[in-house]
Scaffold this active site. Structure first.
Site, PDB file in Angstrom:
ATOM      1  N   ARG A 121     -40.300 142.059  65.814  1.00  0.00           N
ATOM      2  CA  ARG A 121     -39.542 142.780  66.112  1.00  0.00           C
ATOM      3  C   ARG A 121     -40.078 141.868  67.446  1.00  0.00           C
ATOM      4  NH1 ARG A 121     -41.168 146.640  67.673  1.00  0.00           N
ATOM      5  NH2 ARG A 121     -39.728 148.166  68.364  1.00  0.00           N
ATOM      6  N   ASP A 154     -42.194 149.537  73.640  1.00  0.00           N
ATOM      7  CA  ASP A 154     -43.168 150.295  72.690  1.00  0.00           C
ATOM      8  C   ASP A 154     -43.563 150.867  72.849  1.00  0.00           C
ATOM      9  OD1 ASP A 154     -42.477 147.545  70.426  1.00  0.00           O
ATOM     10  OD2 ASP A 154     -41.415 149.521  70.188  1.00  0.00           O
ATOM     11  N   GLU A 187     -58.068 143.288  40.992  1.00  0.00           N
ATOM     12  CA  GLU A 187     -58.639 143.647  42.449  1.00  0.00           C
ATOM     13  C   GLU A 187     -58.607 142.412  43.361  1.00  0.00           C
ATOM     14  OE1 GLU A 187     -59.603 146.087  40.304  1.00  0.00           O
ATOM     15  OE2 GLU A 187     -61.177 146.097  42.115  1.00  0.00           O
ATOM     16  N   PRO A 233     -57.850 144.149  52.341  1.00  0.00           N
ATOM     17  CA  PRO A 233     -58.512 145.614  52.723  1.00  0.00           C
ATOM     18  C   PRO A 233     -59.384 144.804  53.759  1.00  0.00           C
ATOM     19  CG  PRO A 233     -58.092 146.076  50.279  1.00  0.00           C
ATOM     20  CD  PRO A 233     -57.893 144.785  50.860  1.00  0.00           C
TER      21      PRO A 233
HETATM   22  C1  4FV Z   1     -53.787 145.729  51.774  1.00  0.00           C
HETATM   23  C2  4FV Z   1     -54.601 146.693  52.402  1.00  0.00           C
HETATM   24  C3  4FV Z   1     -54.501 146.519  50.357  1.00  0.00           C
HETATM   25  C4  4FV Z   1     -56.121 145.548  47.407  1.00  0.00           C
HETATM   26  C5  4FV Z   1     -56.200 144.717  46.439  1.00  0.00           C
HETATM   27  C6  4FV Z   1     -53.976 144.323  46.876  1.00  0.00           C
HETATM   28  C7  4FV Z   1     -54.443 145.551  47.741  1.00  0.00           C
HETATM   29  C8  4FV Z   1     -54.841 144.005  46.098  1.00  0.00           C
HETATM   30  N1  4FV Z   1     -53.408 144.635  51.871  1.00  0.00           N
HETATM   31  N2  4FV Z   1     -54.177 145.978  53.728  1.00  0.00           N
HETATM   32  N3  4FV Z   1     -54.890 148.396  52.728  1.00  0.00           N
HETATM   33  N4  4FV Z   1     -54.671 145.397  49.200  1.00  0.00           N
HETATM   34  O1  4FV Z   1     -55.096 147.593  49.683  1.00  0.00           O
HETATM   35  O2  4FV Z   1     -53.539 144.474  53.291  1.00  0.00           O
HETATM   36  O3  4FV Z   1     -55.745 142.720  46.832  1.00  0.00           O
END
Ligand code: 4FV
Length: 415
Positions: free
Chosen positions: A150, A165, A112, A85
């Site tokens: 794609r 697209d 985490e 994230p």
């Molecule tokens: C995530 C996202 C995501 C967070 C903690 C998996 C999680 C654990 N990855 N975009 N949104 N990952 O939520 O890519 O690592």
């Protein structure tokens, strides 16, 4: 194109690589997909891949098993992408840049997250698929594999389907319908049943515009407008005698360079015509002769004569556009003077999408000619500046408003 997914849940990922379009692409050898489990590189006997977070607060994936897993699959051209994230938000522009790579190693986090030292030492980029938290990085990794695959020639049936697209041009897609033409009393829009491709294309354009303006005005700023502008875009270079006039005394080759530059800048933005305002008939004649000579001299120059129009004043320019487009042009002056009717370029893009009128960008036009709205001269230089800063001002403005067909997003260590 090769994808290597680093995950502690290989079965889930491998199942996906055998499914549907991606499964067929793997079978056809259009893409290569492999999975590596960091647990295989963890210290026996427990093969632990995670441990308590320093400072408390849950489990974190250890750096060493991940590092060894990446070293195991790494290739010279590989780019290591960590899904989290905290990453750069995935969008079509980033997908198209990732699709220019040969080998993507996608590292899936869990719990985490991943030990930051691994990210610092190995990741070329962190990518997020959205501002929400998932249980693992596997789905995000597969989203990247899906979206990037794609763009690989042959993976998706008709490549034109990919070109058209939504988001490829930065706008939302139009609605889609298929048989039956009446479903539970709901009809398919008539325009789609008459086989008039022009009408269908223009209906689809308007639907994309309406949806984008109502649902995602935030993406208009980056959208490539040219395919959505029904009427023509024009560039009017006011008082061009300052450049082309005898008093300017510019050598002919400079005048030719000016003409060539202003034409390529306008064509790149999809302009239909560059209109030069030249009061003196003699200068207009001189330019016409020069253009026709250019057209004879250099094969690719014949379009020059096509692209340029010389008229004595703004009224003639506007009436010429009105005649051609059967609609009066929306005038946009590019100026660094502080004008009451100044508009932000984002707002101007929304307006241009919202109406069906030709648009005339005016540079170096006299104050009395500047009806319509004003855009700040992106170079901030005064309008009487030299011809080439003028060309740059016009180029930047047209690129901002009309947009670029493809936006490159550099892939590299964003640290
Ligand atoms: C995530 C996202 C995501 C967070 C903690 C998996 C999680 C654990 N990855 N975009 N949104 N990952 O939520 O890519 O690592």
């Amino acid at each position: 194109m090769r994808f290597s997914v680093v995950t502690a849940f290989p079965d889930f990922v491998e199942a996906y690589f055998k499914t549907s379009v991606i499964g067929k692409a793997v079978q056809k050898g259009l893409i290569e997909c492999d999975v590596v489990n960091p647990r295989m590189f963890a210290e026996p006997p427990h093969n632990q891949i995670d441990d308590y977070a320093y400072g408390g607060g849950g489990m974190v994936l250890k750096a060493e098993p991940l590092a060894r897993a990446v070293d195991f699959v790494k290739s010279p051209a590989a780019k290591v992408i960590c899904l989290s994230p905290q990453g750069r938000l995935l969008n079509q522009a980033l997908v198209e840049s990732l699709a220019t790579e040969q080998h993507l190693i996608l590292v899936c986090g869990h719990y985490e997250g991943v030990d930051e030292r691994f990210i610092q030492a190995y990741a070329d980029m962190e990518v997020s698929v959205g501002d929400y938290v998932l249980t693992g990085g596997e789905l995000p990794a597969l989203i990247v594999v899906d979206a990037v695959s794609r763009r690989v020639e042959g993976v998706v049936g008709k490549s034109s389907a990919v070109e058209d697209d939504s988001f490829a041009k930065g706008m939302l897609d139009h609605p889609h319908y298929t048989r039956p033409s009446v479903w539970r009393g709901l009809k398919v829009p008539e325009v789609l049943l008459n086989g008039d491709h022009g009408a269908v294309a223009s209906w689809r354009r308007r639907e994309s515009i309406a949806r984008t303006l109502s649902r995602r005005p935030d993406i208009v700023g980056n959208a490539f407008l040219a395919p959505y502008i029904e009427k023509g875009v024009y560039l009017i270079w006011g008082d061009a005698s300052r450049v082309l006039g005898d008093e300017a005394g510019l050598p002919e080759e400079v005048v030719i360079k000016f003409l060539k530059n202003i034409i390529s800048v306008s064509e790149r933005a999809g302009c239909r015509k560059v209109i030069l305002l030249l009061k003196e008939a003699a200068i207009r004649q001189k330019i016409r002769i020069l253009l026709s000579r250019l057209a004879k001299l250099e094969a690719e120059c014949d379009e020059y004569a096509e692209m340029i129009k010389v008229v004595p004043n703004m009224d003639r320019a506007v009436s010429w556009i009105k005649e051609k487009e059967k609609s009066s042009p929306y005038m946009v002056a590019i100026t660094s003077e502080n004008k009451a009717n100044r508009i932000h370029w984002d707002e101007l893009k929304m307006r241009i999408l919202g109406f069906c009128r030709p648009v005339a960008f005016c540079y170096q036009c006299k104050a009395e000619d500047m009806v319509g709205v004003c855009l700040r001269n992106p170079l901030g230089v005064n309008d009487s500046g030299d011809i080439f800063s003028g060309i740059i001002s016009v180029a930047v403005t047209l690129e901002r408003i009309i947009g670029l067909e493809k936006k490159e997003v550099p892939i590299g260590r964003d640290r």
